[in-house]
Scaffold this active site. Structure first.
Site, PDB file in Angstrom:
ATOM      1  N   HIS A  30       0.846  -1.197   0.000  1.00  0.00           N
ATOM      2  CA  HIS A  30       0.000   0.000   0.000  1.00  0.00           C
ATOM      3  C   HIS A  30       0.879   1.244   0.000  1.00  0.00           C
ATOM      4  CE1 HIS A  30      -2.982   2.971   1.219  1.00  0.00           C
ATOM      5  NE2 HIS A  30      -3.915   2.103   0.864  1.00  0.00           N
TER       6      HIS A  30
ATOM      7  N   GLU B 107      -4.264   2.192  -6.936  1.00  0.00           N
ATOM      8  CA  GLU B 107      -4.643   3.302  -6.062  1.00  0.00           C
ATOM      9  C   GLU B 107      -3.773   4.518  -6.361  1.00  0.00           C
ATOM     10  OE1 GLU B 107      -6.782   2.095  -2.146  1.00  0.00           O
ATOM     11  OE2 GLU B 107      -4.644   1.893  -1.878  1.00  0.00           O
TER      12      GLU B 107
END
Length: 253
Positions: A94, A163
């Protein structure tokens, strides 16, 4: 059509009691939703109690991170073997891990290998910074991140989450067409890296200010197979709505 995946990343939110209350408040509604994969990724300390609440449920559990060693003198870390008893999925790479904890492409690669070795399913995150997006470097960044993450791996399927960093927690989601274009490119890179069959079977999710108002437009795009949901996954009504809309789209096909 690939199965739609909706994963809720709670990040560093909810106490133990808050986490249990949140899951209990949406469990029944989520279990009524069929045809999609529903995943909740709470903080580490809540995995075991939530696992107990979700016993025999269609709702799956994921962790937000892991370390790449099975055991040892790594104070504060969580190993794949520990997680294997608690959950099925794990988020790896992430952008917040990369930014705040200095995770490199090599570390992400080691973590993916460790997760797979333990039988966990990684959700591998990639995405460009605001300045990279503005400078037209999105494709270059995505290709580099993907090739580093998947180095030395021979897989028939991998879950990727796109993302864009400029859209995370900002309320400014990428437009559906922007996300679709970037994810289409990710699938091309997967084809070059893992082969065409893997590229076609691998689910690619979008993440970044996903909510109940934009999820249908996002999932209506040809290349997008689901969503990694942040803030909206902390509100039972919003997360249930997102999953319900996803199931409607899935069941049309």
């Amino acid at each position: 059509m690939r199965q739609i995946i909706i994963a809720g990343n709670w990040k560093m939110n909810t106490t133990l009691s808050e986490a249990c209350t949140l899951v209990q408040s949406m469990k029944c509604e989520l279990e009524r939703i069929e045809g999609i994969e529903k995943i909740i990724c709470p903080p580490f300390i809540s995995l075991y109690p939530i696992k107990t609440i979700l016993e025999n449920s269609s709702i799956k559990l994921g962790a937000q991170n892991l370390f790449y060693q099975e055991k040892g003198a790594y104070t504060g870390e969580i190993s794949p073997l520990m997680l294997k008893e608690l959950c099925q999925y794990v988020i790896i790479g992430h952008s917040e891990r990369r930014a705040y904890f200095g995770e490199t492409g090599q570390v992400v690669n080691q973590k993916i290998k460790a997760a797979l070795q333990a039988g966990l399913l990684p959700i591998v995150c990639v995405g460009e910074k605001p300045e990279e997006n503005e400078n037209g470097q999105t494709r270059q960044v995505l290709e580099t991140q993907l090739k580093e993450a998947l180095d030395g791996l021979n897989l028939s399927c991998i879950i990727i989450a796109y993302e864009p960093i400029w859209a995370i927690g900002t309320g400014k989601a990428a437009t559906a067409s922007e996300a679709n274009s970037a994810i289409g490119y990710i699938r091309r890179v997967l084809g070059d890296t893992l082969g065409n069959a893997a590229a076609q079977t691998s689910p690619i999710l979008y993440g970044g200010s996903v909510n109940e108002k934009n999820i249908t437009e996002i999932l209506s795009q040809t290349n997008i197979d689901g969503a990694l949901v942040g803030g909206a996954s902390l509100k039972a009504e919003s997360f249930v709505s997102i999953c319900r809309q996803a199931a409607v789209i899935q069941n049309k096909h």
